[in-house]
Design a protein around this motif. Structure first.
Motif, PDB file in Angstrom:
ATOM      1  N   TRP A  47     -23.348  30.701 -60.408  1.00 36.89           N
ATOM      2  CA  TRP A  47     -22.333  29.751 -60.993  1.00 36.89           C
ATOM      3  C   TRP A  47     -21.076  30.322 -60.731  1.00 36.89           C
ATOM      4  O   TRP A  47     -20.152  29.340 -60.697  1.00 36.89           O
ATOM      5  CB  TRP A  47     -22.700  29.280 -62.546  1.00 36.89           C
ATOM      6  N   GLU A  50     -20.072  29.788 -57.276  1.00 31.98           N
ATOM      7  CA  GLU A  50     -20.082  28.242 -56.941  1.00 31.98           C
ATOM      8  C   GLU A  50     -18.725  27.747 -57.585  1.00 31.98           C
ATOM      9  O   GLU A  50     -18.025  27.010 -56.724  1.00 31.98           O
ATOM     10  CB  GLU A  50     -21.067  27.418 -57.653  1.00 31.98           C
ATOM     11  N   GLU A  54     -15.662  26.346 -55.241  1.00 38.81           N
ATOM     12  CA  GLU A  54     -15.052  24.860 -55.468  1.00 38.81           C
ATOM     13  C   GLU A  54     -13.682  24.933 -55.513  1.00 38.81           C
ATOM     14  O   GLU A  54     -12.711  23.967 -55.397  1.00 38.81           O
ATOM     15  CB  GLU A  54     -15.602  24.263 -56.900  1.00 38.81           C
TER      16      GLU A  54
END
Length: 105
Positions: A47, A50, A54
Motif C-alpha cells: 500500500w 501504491e 499515485e
C-alpha cells in the motif's frame, strides 16, 4: 478538523500500527494476519508502494518492504518467520485470493 491535521493524525496512527507489528508483536506471523484479517505487513508495504506511485514517486517493492520492515525483508523473515502448517498455508491461499487477488503479491 482541517485536512492537514487529519493527515498528521492518520500518519501517526499508521506509524503506531507499524511499531506494534514490527517491534511489539514481531511474533505474530504474516500468514496469521492474512488468514484472520485479510492483510499483513507485506500488504501494508505494498500500500505504501501504491500510494507513492499515485503521487509519481518511484518506490520499488523491495524498497517499500525495507521502509516498512526497517530492514531488508529477507533479514526480517530470517529473524521472525516460522514454518506454516499445511492448514495455515491452505487458509492463506484462500485469504490471499479473496483479499489481495490472484495477480498481485
Amino acid at each position: 478538523m482541517d485536512d492537514k491535521t487529519r493527515t498528521e493524525i492518520e500518519a501517526a496512527a499508521f506509524r503506531r500500527l507499524q511499531q506494534h507489528l514490527m517491534e511489539d508483536r514481531p511474533d505474530v506471523q504474516n500468514i496469521d494476519l492474512m488468514n484472520l484479517a485479510g492483510f499483513c505487513r507485506n500488504c501494508l508495504s505494498r500500500w505504501m508502494e501504491e500510494a507513492a506511485a499515485e503521487r509519481g514517486v518511484e518506490l520499488s517493492k523491495e524498497a517499500a518492504r525495507e521502509a516498512f520492515y526497517g530492514m531488508p525483508y529477507d533479514d526480517w523473515k530470517a529473524q521472525n518467520q516460522t514454518e506454516a502448517s499445511p492448514e495455515k498455508q491452505a487458509a492463506f491461499e484462500k485469504a490471499f485470493a479473496e483479499n489481495v487477488g490472484k495477480d498481485r503479491g
